[in-house]
Design a protein around this motif. Structure first.
Motif, PDB file in Angstrom:
ATOM      1  N   THR A 278      24.605  -3.722 -12.244  1.00 29.97           N
ATOM      2  CA  THR A 278      24.065  -2.475 -12.797  1.00 29.97           C
ATOM      3  C   THR A 278      22.573  -2.342 -12.521  1.00 29.97           C
ATOM      4  OG1 THR A 278      25.721  -2.609 -14.560  1.00 29.97           O
ATOM      5  CG2 THR A 278      23.896  -1.086 -14.879  1.00 29.97           C
ATOM      6  N   VAL A 279      21.820  -3.415 -12.715  1.00 29.81           N
ATOM      7  CA  VAL A 279      20.371  -3.343 -12.482  1.00 29.81           C
ATOM      8  C   VAL A 279      20.073  -3.148 -11.001  1.00 29.81           C
ATOM      9  CG1 VAL A 279      18.202  -4.607 -12.667  1.00 29.81           C
ATOM     10  CG2 VAL A 279      19.848  -4.696 -14.529  1.00 29.81           C
ATOM     11  N   GLU A 280      20.817  -3.815 -10.133  1.00 31.06           N
ATOM     12  CA  GLU A 280      20.559  -3.623  -8.706  1.00 31.06           C
ATOM     13  C   GLU A 280      20.898  -2.202  -8.262  1.00 31.06           C
ATOM     14  OE1 GLU A 280      21.550  -5.303  -4.291  1.00 31.06           O
ATOM     15  OE2 GLU A 280      22.979  -5.576  -5.920  1.00 31.06           O
ATOM     16  N   GLU A 281      21.951  -1.641  -8.846  1.00 29.49           N
ATOM     17  CA  GLU A 281      22.278  -0.252  -8.531  1.00 29.49           C
ATOM     18  C   GLU A 281      21.147   0.681  -8.947  1.00 29.49           C
ATOM     19  OE1 GLU A 281      24.424   3.000  -7.143  1.00 29.49           O
ATOM     20  OE2 GLU A 281      24.775   0.856  -6.858  1.00 29.49           O
ATOM     21  N   GLY A 282      20.551   0.409 -10.123  1.00 29.14           N
ATOM     22  CA  GLY A 282      19.416   1.230 -10.539  1.00 29.14           C
ATOM     23  C   GLY A 282      18.212   1.065  -9.633  1.00 29.14           C
ATOM     24  N   LEU A 283      17.955  -0.149  -9.161  1.00 28.28           N
ATOM     25  CA  LEU A 283      16.837  -0.364  -8.238  1.00 28.28           C
ATOM     26  C   LEU A 283      17.078   0.311  -6.901  1.00 28.28           C
ATOM     27  CD1 LEU A 283      16.116  -4.136  -8.963  1.00 28.28           C
ATOM     28  CD2 LEU A 283      14.633  -2.211  -9.533  1.00 28.28           C
ATOM     29  N   SER A 284      18.322   0.320  -6.448  1.00 26.28           N
ATOM     30  CA  SER A 284      18.620   0.936  -5.154  1.00 26.28           C
ATOM     31  C   SER A 284      18.461   2.450  -5.178  1.00 26.28           C
ATOM     32  CB  SER A 284      20.041   0.569  -4.725  1.00 26.28           C
ATOM     33  OG  SER A 284      21.002   1.123  -5.615  1.00 26.28           O
ATOM     34  N   ARG A 285      18.481   3.064  -6.355  1.00 26.59           N
ATOM     35  CA  ARG A 285      18.305   4.515  -6.451  1.00 26.59           C
ATOM     36  C   ARG A 285      16.842   4.943  -6.354  1.00 26.59           C
ATOM     37  NH1 ARG A 285      22.812   7.293  -8.123  1.00 26.59           N
ATOM     38  NH2 ARG A 285      24.597   6.010  -8.749  1.00 26.59           N
ATOM     39  N   ILE A 286      15.936   4.001  -6.437  1.00 28.02           N
ATOM     40  CA  ILE A 286      14.514   4.329  -6.283  1.00 28.02           C
ATOM     41  C   ILE A 286      14.231   4.533  -4.791  1.00 28.02           C
ATOM     42  CG2 ILE A 286      12.158   3.527  -6.665  1.00 28.02           C
ATOM     43  CD1 ILE A 286      13.237   1.816  -8.942  1.00 28.02           C
ATOM     44  N   PRO A 287      13.651   5.654  -4.389  1.00 23.52           N
ATOM     45  CA  PRO A 287      13.424   5.914  -2.954  1.00 23.52           C
ATOM     46  C   PRO A 287      12.560   4.821  -2.316  1.00 23.52           C
ATOM     47  CG  PRO A 287      13.055   7.901  -4.248  1.00 23.52           C
ATOM     48  CD  PRO A 287      13.204   6.778  -5.226  1.00 23.52           C
ATOM     49  N   ASP A 288      12.945   4.439  -1.099  1.00 19.99           N
ATOM     50  CA  ASP A 288      12.167   3.428  -0.379  1.00 19.99           C
ATOM     51  C   ASP A 288      10.762   3.914  -0.059  1.00 19.99           C
ATOM     52  OD1 ASP A 288      14.204   1.594  -0.433  1.00 19.99           O
ATOM     53  OD2 ASP A 288      15.038   2.209   1.505  1.00 19.99           O
ATOM     54  N   THR A 289      10.588   5.236   0.022  1.00 15.79           N
ATOM     55  CA  THR A 289       9.258   5.764   0.346  1.00 15.79           C
ATOM     56  C   THR A 289       8.228   5.383  -0.714  1.00 15.79           C
ATOM     57  OG1 THR A 289       9.929   7.839  -0.710  1.00 15.79           O
ATOM     58  CG2 THR A 289      10.184   7.682   1.682  1.00 15.79           C
ATOM     59  N   GLN A 290       8.661   5.317  -1.993  1.00 12.44           N
ATOM     60  CA  GLN A 290       7.725   4.921  -3.045  1.00 12.44           C
ATOM     61  C   GLN A 290       7.313   3.464  -2.890  1.00 12.44           C
ATOM     62  OE1 GLN A 290       8.893   5.968  -6.987  1.00 12.44           O
ATOM     63  NE2 GLN A 290       9.654   7.992  -6.434  1.00 12.44           N
ATOM     64  N   ARG A 291       8.272   2.601  -2.606  1.00  9.34           N
ATOM     65  CA  ARG A 291       7.947   1.186  -2.427  1.00  9.34           C
ATOM     66  C   ARG A 291       7.064   0.979  -1.199  1.00  9.34           C
ATOM     67  NH1 ARG A 291      10.326  -2.777   0.547  1.00  9.34           N
ATOM     68  NH2 ARG A 291      12.034  -1.356   1.106  1.00  9.34           N
ATOM     69  N   LEU A 292       7.402   1.644  -0.093  1.00  5.23           N
ATOM     70  CA  LEU A 292       6.601   1.504   1.115  1.00  5.23           C
ATOM     71  C   LEU A 292       5.218   2.099   0.939  1.00  5.23           C
ATOM     72  CD1 LEU A 292       9.340   2.336   3.790  1.00  5.23           C
ATOM     73  CD2 LEU A 292       8.471   0.084   3.121  1.00  5.23           C
ATOM     74  N   GLY A 293       5.147   3.208   0.218  1.00 11.99           N
ATOM     75  CA  GLY A 293       3.837   3.800  -0.049  1.00 11.99           C
ATOM     76  C   GLY A 293       2.959   2.883  -0.868  1.00 11.99           C
ATOM     77  N   SER A 294       3.544   2.208  -1.861  1.00 11.85           N
ATOM     78  CA  SER A 294       2.768   1.264  -2.665  1.00 11.85           C
ATOM     79  C   SER A 294       2.255   0.109  -1.811  1.00 11.85           C
ATOM     80  CB  SER A 294       3.632   0.739  -3.811  1.00 11.85           C
ATOM     81  OG  SER A 294       2.961  -0.265  -4.532  1.00 11.85           O
ATOM     82  N   LEU A 295       3.123  -0.405  -0.927  1.00 11.25           N
ATOM     83  CA  LEU A 295       2.680  -1.488  -0.045  1.00 11.25           C
ATOM     84  C   LEU A 295       1.619  -1.014   0.928  1.00 11.25           C
ATOM     85  CD1 LEU A 295       6.168  -3.140   0.697  1.00 11.25           C
ATOM     86  CD2 LEU A 295       4.395  -3.957  -0.865  1.00 11.25           C
ATOM     87  N   ALA A 296       1.754   0.234   1.389  1.00 14.17           N
ATOM     88  CA  ALA A 296       0.769   0.759   2.341  1.00 14.17           C
ATOM     89  C   ALA A 296      -0.597   0.953   1.695  1.00 14.17           C
ATOM     90  CB  ALA A 296       1.265   2.089   2.913  1.00 14.17           C
ATOM     91  N   LEU A 297      -0.626   1.183   0.404  1.00 14.74           N
ATOM     92  CA  LEU A 297      -1.896   1.361  -0.299  1.00 14.74           C
ATOM     93  C   LEU A 297      -2.538   0.021  -0.676  1.00 14.74           C
ATOM     94  CD1 LEU A 297      -0.991   4.357  -2.636  1.00 14.74           C
ATOM     95  CD2 LEU A 297      -2.498   4.380  -0.637  1.00 14.74           C
ATOM     96  N   GLY A 298      -1.911  -1.071  -0.302  1.00 14.63           N
ATOM     97  CA  GLY A 298      -2.526  -2.364  -0.506  1.00 14.63           C
ATOM     98  C   GLY A 298      -1.949  -3.183  -1.645  1.00 14.63           C
ATOM     99  N   ALA A 299      -0.959  -2.669  -2.349  1.00 14.61           N
ATOM    100  CA  ALA A 299      -0.352  -3.428  -3.442  1.00 14.61           C
ATOM    101  C   ALA A 299       0.521  -4.545  -2.891  1.00 14.61           C
ATOM    102  CB  ALA A 299       0.477  -2.505  -4.329  1.00 14.61           C
ATOM    103  N   THR A 300       0.555  -5.648  -3.577  1.00 14.82           N
ATOM    104  CA  THR A 300       1.430  -6.747  -3.181  1.00 14.82           C
ATOM    105  C   THR A 300       2.856  -6.461  -3.624  1.00 14.82           C
ATOM    106  OG1 THR A 300       1.049  -7.960  -5.231  1.00 14.82           O
ATOM    107  CG2 THR A 300      -0.492  -8.349  -3.407  1.00 14.82           C
TER     108      THR A 300
END
Length: 420
Positions: A278-300
């Protein structure tokens, strides 16, 4: 042609909407029917039943209370001579000449739980009679008071004659304690496993293999987890702890027998696949663009996980907890192998330090349903009381679900109030 296709599409859409509405209505009707059945069947036994005098065609009279009406026969509870439950009579309706409710009828409750019935006050104070109930003479207010007293005695194990045992309050406390302890174990492990699968394992072969294993574990019967808990936790880890730390107490076990801790660990293993999926399904619904954008802005990766992914996955975490609680509360079979008992000699929670005693045995509402329905020596009394325990169990699950929903709503409101 195009107009016909549009009409067919609209008809199909209308059919789909109607089918979904019918399915929703059916689900609501089934849920409401189950609750109404539990309320009616679970509370009816505590309402005072009238004492009826039946006059038979052969001249005999039978004094007792109607328990069940089946086809053309009546099941009447009459005088119990030796033990509770041995006074039931089956009367065919053609045998009954007349019936009445004498206003002076007395239902006598003996100290050992037996019932007998008399007319007038003559037999109300005989030796061994613990209570005399003039049920036919009770007003509506008196019936309400009688109902409340019987319900209180059954729930809290009061001093009413014939209501032996601890009542349902220890079972309710044991169920709630077990669920909370299981949640403290399974939720951190399940969320961590889901995060690792989603963020680090990815969609490779290893991740697919682990996801398949998790899905397979979710379908394993609960009794198998009970055998696992008995062998691994109780006899394995518990027996080892006794040999290392409590050798002076052997052969009397301390942790090498069923208890609250081993039951919580067993249910944690049982519900872990549900939480992970259930938790992994919820994580998979978060768009990858948000995660990639956070990494692109310098976040670990850790900062992205802690400040972006997990906050957005809170609804999935709450849903996983609700599903885990629902399955854990209903899993009685494994508990019968790892620590649940009918009467607990001591509560796992008390005022003595350290307040929580995980090695102690406990009672459970699910086991109370099983015990009353199948093991009770008087089935016509035990089965309705099983409905009462099931009603309390459903109420506990609804309260926990409502609390989780309230927490989730407040978290969403707090997130919306944050400045962008």
């Amino acid at each position: 042609m195009r107009g016909a296709a549009i009409r067919r599409g609209r008809i199909g859409e209308d059919l789909a909407v109607g089918a979904s509405a019918a399915g929703l209505a059916l689900c609501l009707a089934l849920a409401g029917g189950i609750v109404l059945l539990l309320v009616r069947a679970g509370l009816a036994p505590f309402w005072p039943q009238p004492v009826i005098e039946y006059t038979l065609r052969d001249g005999r009279t039978v004094l007792g209370e109607l328990v069940l009406r089946r086809d053309d026969a009546l099941i009447v509870r009459g005088d119990e001579q030796v033990r509770p439950g041995d006074g039931y009579l089956r009367l065919r309706e053609e045998e009954i000449l007349a019936e009445r409710r004498p206003p002076d009828a007395i239902a006598r409750v003996h100290a050992d739980g037996r019932h007998s019935y008399r007319l007038g006050e003559a037999g109300a104070h005989e030796p061994g009679v613990a209570a005399a109930e003039p049920r036919n003479a009770l007003t509506f207010a008196g019936k309400l008071a009688f109902f409340g007293e019987r319900l209180r005695a059954y729930a809290f194990g009061g001093d009413r004659p014939g209501d032996h045992g601890q009542g349902l309050l220890p079972a309710l406390a044991g169920t709630l304690t077990l669920v909370l302890l299981m949640s403290l174990i399974v939720m951190p492990i399940g969320v961590a496993a889901a995060v690792h699968l989603h963020v680090y394992a990815g969609r490779g072969r290893l991740g697919a293999l682990v996801r398949g294993a998790v899905a397979s574990l979710a379908g394993v019967p609960s009794i198998v987890y009970g055998v696992l808990g008995l062998g691994l936790f109780v006899h394995g880890i518990g027996g080892g702890l006794d040999r290392w730390l409590y050798a002076d107490r052997l052969p009397v076990p301390t942790f090498g027998t069923g208890g609250l801790l081993w039951a919580a660990l067993t249910l944690a293993v049982l519900t872990l696949p549900v939480v992970v999926a259930t938790v992994e399904e919820g994580l998979s619904r978060i768009p990858d663009t948000q995660r990639l954008g956070s990494l692109a802005l310098g976040a670990t990766r850790g900062e992205t996980l802690r400040r972006l992914l997990l906050p957005q996955a809170r609804p999935a975490v709450l849903s996983a907890w609700i599903l885990a609680v629902a399955r854990a509360v209903g899993a009685v079979a494994p508990l019968m192998l790892v620590g649940v008992v009918k009467y607990a000699p001591a509560s796992p929670i008390d005022a003595a330090f350290p307040y929580l005693h995980p090695s102690r045995q406990f009672t459970h509402l699910g086991f109370a349903v099983y015990d009353q329905a199948l093991i009770s020596p008087d089935a016509l009394v035990g089965v309705p009381r099983a409905y009462s325990a099931a009603l309390l169990l459903v109420a506990l699950v609804l309260v926990l679900n409502a609390a989780a929903g309230l927490v989730g709503r407040r978290l969403r409101d707090r997130d919306r109030a944050l400045p962008i």
